[in-house]
Design an enzyme around this catalytic site. Structure first.
Site, PDB file in Angstrom:
ATOM      1  N   CYS A  48      12.322  39.747  32.778  1.00 29.29           N
ATOM      2  CA  CYS A  48      11.225  39.214  33.321  1.00 29.29           C
ATOM      3  C   CYS A  48      11.302  37.988  34.282  1.00 29.29           C
ATOM      4  O   CYS A  48      11.109  37.934  35.301  1.00 29.29           O
ATOM      5  CB  CYS A  48      10.282  38.697  32.275  1.00 29.29           C
ATOM      6  SG  CYS A  48      10.063  39.894  30.889  1.00 29.29           S
ATOM      7  N   LYS A  91       0.110  36.043  36.422  1.00 32.41           N
ATOM      8  CA  LYS A  91       1.403  36.440  35.578  1.00 32.41           C
ATOM      9  C   LYS A  91       2.619  36.167  36.234  1.00 32.41           C
ATOM     10  O   LYS A  91       3.359  35.787  35.774  1.00 32.41           O
ATOM     11  CB  LYS A  91       1.279  37.896  35.438  1.00 32.41           C
ATOM     12  CG  LYS A  91       2.534  38.740  34.875  1.00 32.41           C
ATOM     13  CD  LYS A  91       2.849  38.397  33.499  1.00 32.41           C
ATOM     14  CE  LYS A  91       4.307  38.542  33.305  1.00 32.41           C
ATOM     15  NZ  LYS A  91       4.472  38.513  31.771  1.00 32.41           N
TER      16      LYS A  91
HETATM   17  N1  SAJ Z   1      16.149  30.038  28.973  1.00 34.13           N
HETATM   18  C1  SAJ Z   1      17.026  28.664  29.350  1.00 34.13           C
HETATM   19  N2  SAJ Z   1      16.325  27.398  29.214  1.00 34.13           N
HETATM   20  C2  SAJ Z   1      15.050  27.404  28.657  1.00 34.13           C
HETATM   21  C3  SAJ Z   1      14.272  28.372  28.168  1.00 34.13           C
HETATM   22  C4  SAJ Z   1      14.924  29.600  28.481  1.00 34.13           C
HETATM   23  O1  SAJ Z   1      17.988  28.770  29.926  1.00 34.13           O
HETATM   24  O2  SAJ Z   1      14.894  26.247  28.256  1.00 34.13           O
HETATM   25  C5  SAJ Z   1      16.837  31.230  29.503  1.00 34.13           C
HETATM   26  C6  SAJ Z   1      16.854  32.198  28.342  1.00 34.13           C
HETATM   27  O3  SAJ Z   1      17.965  31.785  27.518  1.00 34.13           O
HETATM   28  C7  SAJ Z   1      16.766  33.451  28.814  1.00 34.13           C
HETATM   29  C8  SAJ Z   1      15.896  33.248  29.688  1.00 34.13           C
HETATM   30  O4  SAJ Z   1      15.624  31.926  30.134  1.00 34.13           O
HETATM   31  O5  SAJ Z   1      18.136  33.696  29.194  1.00 34.13           O
HETATM   32  C9  SAJ Z   1      14.418  34.009  29.770  1.00 34.13           C
HETATM   33  O6  SAJ Z   1      13.961  33.536  28.190  1.00 34.13           O
HETATM   34  P1  SAJ Z   1      12.493  32.930  27.822  1.00 34.13           P
HETATM   35  O7  SAJ Z   1      12.560  32.963  26.490  1.00 34.13           O
HETATM   36  O8  SAJ Z   1      12.013  32.035  28.739  1.00 34.13           O
HETATM   37  O9  SAJ Z   1      11.778  34.240  28.287  1.00 34.13           O
HETATM   38  P2  SAJ Z   1      11.598  35.943  28.113  1.00 34.13           P
HETATM   39  O10 SAJ Z   1      12.187  36.431  29.309  1.00 34.13           O
HETATM   40  O11 SAJ Z   1      11.920  36.436  26.946  1.00 34.13           O
HETATM   41  O12 SAJ Z   1       9.863  36.224  28.206  1.00 34.13           O
HETATM   42  C10 SAJ Z   1       9.137  35.502  29.279  1.00 34.13           C
HETATM   43  C11 SAJ Z   1       7.975  34.926  28.761  1.00 34.13           C
HETATM   44  N3  SAJ Z   1       7.430  33.976  30.056  1.00 34.13           N
HETATM   45  C12 SAJ Z   1       7.043  32.890  29.663  1.00 34.13           C
HETATM   46  O13 SAJ Z   1       7.225  32.234  28.588  1.00 34.13           O
HETATM   47  C13 SAJ Z   1       6.329  32.194  30.822  1.00 34.13           C
HETATM   48  C14 SAJ Z   1       6.989  35.991  28.037  1.00 34.13           C
HETATM   49  O14 SAJ Z   1       5.838  35.152  27.525  1.00 34.13           O
HETATM   50  C15 SAJ Z   1       6.440  36.951  29.141  1.00 34.13           C
HETATM   51  O15 SAJ Z   1       5.710  37.814  28.564  1.00 34.13           O
HETATM   52  C16 SAJ Z   1       7.880  37.713  29.419  1.00 34.13           C
HETATM   53  O16 SAJ Z   1       8.835  36.790  29.829  1.00 34.13           O
HETATM   54  C17 SAJ Z   1       7.523  38.893  30.221  1.00 34.13           C
HETATM   55  O17 SAJ Z   1       7.544  39.970  29.974  1.00 34.13           O
HETATM   56  O18 SAJ Z   1       7.109  38.582  31.507  1.00 34.13           O
END
Ligand code: SAJ
Length: 406
Positions: free
Chosen positions: A264, A210
């Site tokens: 996360c 995880k």
């Molecule tokens: N982000 C970027 N560039 C990208 C993708 C995301 O800057 O290309 C940023 C987003 O804007 C945001 C942050 O990253 O600020 C996180 O967003 P996210 O959509 O990547 O993830 P979370 O935090 O909403 O959810 C994540 C997910 N993990 C993965 O995709 C590996 C989700 O599946 C998990 O269940 C969740 O964390 C968790 O609860 O751990």
């Protein structure tokens, strides 16, 4: 074989606990959700929700109306206990990013008096390696007569905020038991609502898997963020560069932004660093790169603002990512707060998904920001912003951290 209907106690009714409890209830299980927040308990018992997630209100209403879901402040006896409580940072001096297991420990202590032989205790909270064994140890200390007779497993949640209900059902699920019997029991339970594959392992591997998932994403976003800074220095468009590089069959670079937010991805990699500080060099550096990106954006705005006597800075978006209303751990919030504090000019923040009473500073309508701003800082790629007519902003200084105003 007929499906076994269980009595399930879910500890913690937040973004993971509440959807999971409701889902289990709609599959026929008798579910008691437990939370320390009386208001949340009352809200849920009245069939409403205290958090924002698409369609969760419908699921909770139907679970409560069916009589299969109720909420309370205290646990009771049951067949399975699911721990879905937060694991924040300790925030202590010297080691501020060390994981704080106190919520998991408190939830374990709370269920301990209610445990019976053959019960299953599932830890869903994202946890550092070894935490499931900690849960087992606490149970053993408080109920020595049950030593070896209660099953424990780690089944990390993996759902994406904004798509929780779909991913709860469709995602593959890792089950890491401290014994084979624990895995078998947990597997049978998750199969009642999970269409994805159920992947079996031990608890420590499940815990690390995880953390690795979120670290993988963090490291890759850090790569994109670093690229954006390199491209800025070289006068090259990072979005075009990434789009071109991604046409290679084995390259898939993520997107840069103003920083990494949410509870996360900006948190979990530190749990690996905390367990292996000497070895986790890349993971730590990626965290630092992402954490420093907001400062870089702020400096960019301040430098551009020098050109104006009394600049109006329009900031588009405050949420931690697109098309949600969640402001927690949002890099955009930090950037806007810092710009306001800098006193550089008038800061007009716009967040179409948030009501004024939820924001610590004044919010403006998009049309007013577009009219007044000298500098337009795009922080979140909300649909409202991606649809802005380029003609309307052609005379403004545009700093686009998400590459959508091209
Ligand atoms: N982000 C970027 N560039 C990208 C993708 C995301 O800057 O290309 C940023 C987003 O804007 C945001 C942050 O990253 O600020 C996180 O967003 P996210 O959509 O990547 O993830 P979370 O935090 O909403 O959810 C994540 C997910 N993990 C993965 O995709 C590996 C989700 O599946 C998990 O269940 C969740 O964390 C968790 O609860 O751990």
């Amino acid at each position: 074989m007929a499906r076994e209907i269980q009595k399930i106690i879910v500890m913690g009714l937040g973004y993971i606990g509440l959807p999971t409890a409701s889902m289990l209830a709609t599959k026929g299980h008798q579910v008691l959700g437990v939370d320390v927040n009386q208001k949340a308990v009352d809200t849920i018992n009245s069939g409403r929700i205290h958090i924002v997630e698409p369609d969760l209100d419908i699921l909770v209403r139907s679970a409560v109306n069916s009589g299969n879901l109720r909420a309370a402040m205290e646990p009771e006896e049951g067949d399975t206990f699911i721990l879905a409580v937060p694991t924040p940072f300790m925030g202590i001096e010297g080691n501020p990013k060390a994981p704080d297991l106190s919520y998991i420990e408190a939830a374990t202590r709370a269920i301990a008096p209610h445990l019976r032989e053959d019960n299953l205790v599932i830890l869903e909270s994202t946890s550092p390696v070894g935490t499931t064994e900690v849960v087992e140890r606490i149970i053993g200390e408080l109920r020595p007569e049950l030593a070896g007779k209660v099953h424990t497993a780690h089944c990390p949640e993996r759902v994406l905020p904004g798509h929780i209900l779909r991913e709860l059902v469709d995602n593959d699920r890792i089950i890491g038991g401290t014994t084979k019997a624990a895995v078998a029991k947990a597997k049978a339970l998750y199969k009642t609502f999970c269409n994805g594959a159920i992947l079996e392992t031990d608890s420590r591997t499940a815990e690390l898997s995880k953390l690795v998932e979120n670290s993988f994403r963090d490291v890759n976003i850090a790569f994109a963020n670093e690229l954006s800074i390199i491209c800025d220095r070289l006068g090259i468009n990072v979005w075009e560069t990434i789009a071109l590089a991604n046409r290679h069959p084995r390259v898939n670079i993520l997107q840069p932004g103003p920083g990494v937010g949410g509870h996360c991805i900006a948190v979990d990699p530190w749990f690996i660093v905390s367990s292996a500080p000497e070895e986790a060099r890349l993971i730590r550096t990626a965290r630092e790169v992402n954490d420093n990106k907001p400062q870089w954006v702020i400096q960019k705005v301040l430098a551009k603002a020098q050109r104006f006597k009394d600049p109006v800075i329009g900031c588009l978006g405050l949420a931690f990512k697109a098309n949600i209303d969640d402001l927690r751990e949002s890099p955009s919030m930090d950037i806007v707060k810092h710009l306001i504090q800098s006193g550089i000019g008038k800061v007009m923040a716009c967040e179409p998904n948030v009501q004024q009473d939820k924001a610590p500073f004044p919010l403006y309508e998009l049309k007013d920001v577009l009219k007044e701003a000298d500098i337009l800082l795009l922080l979140v790629d909300h649909t409202e912003f991606t649809e802005i007519d380029p003609q309307v902003i052609k005379d403004k200084v545009v700093i686009d951290t998400k590459g959508v105003l091209r």
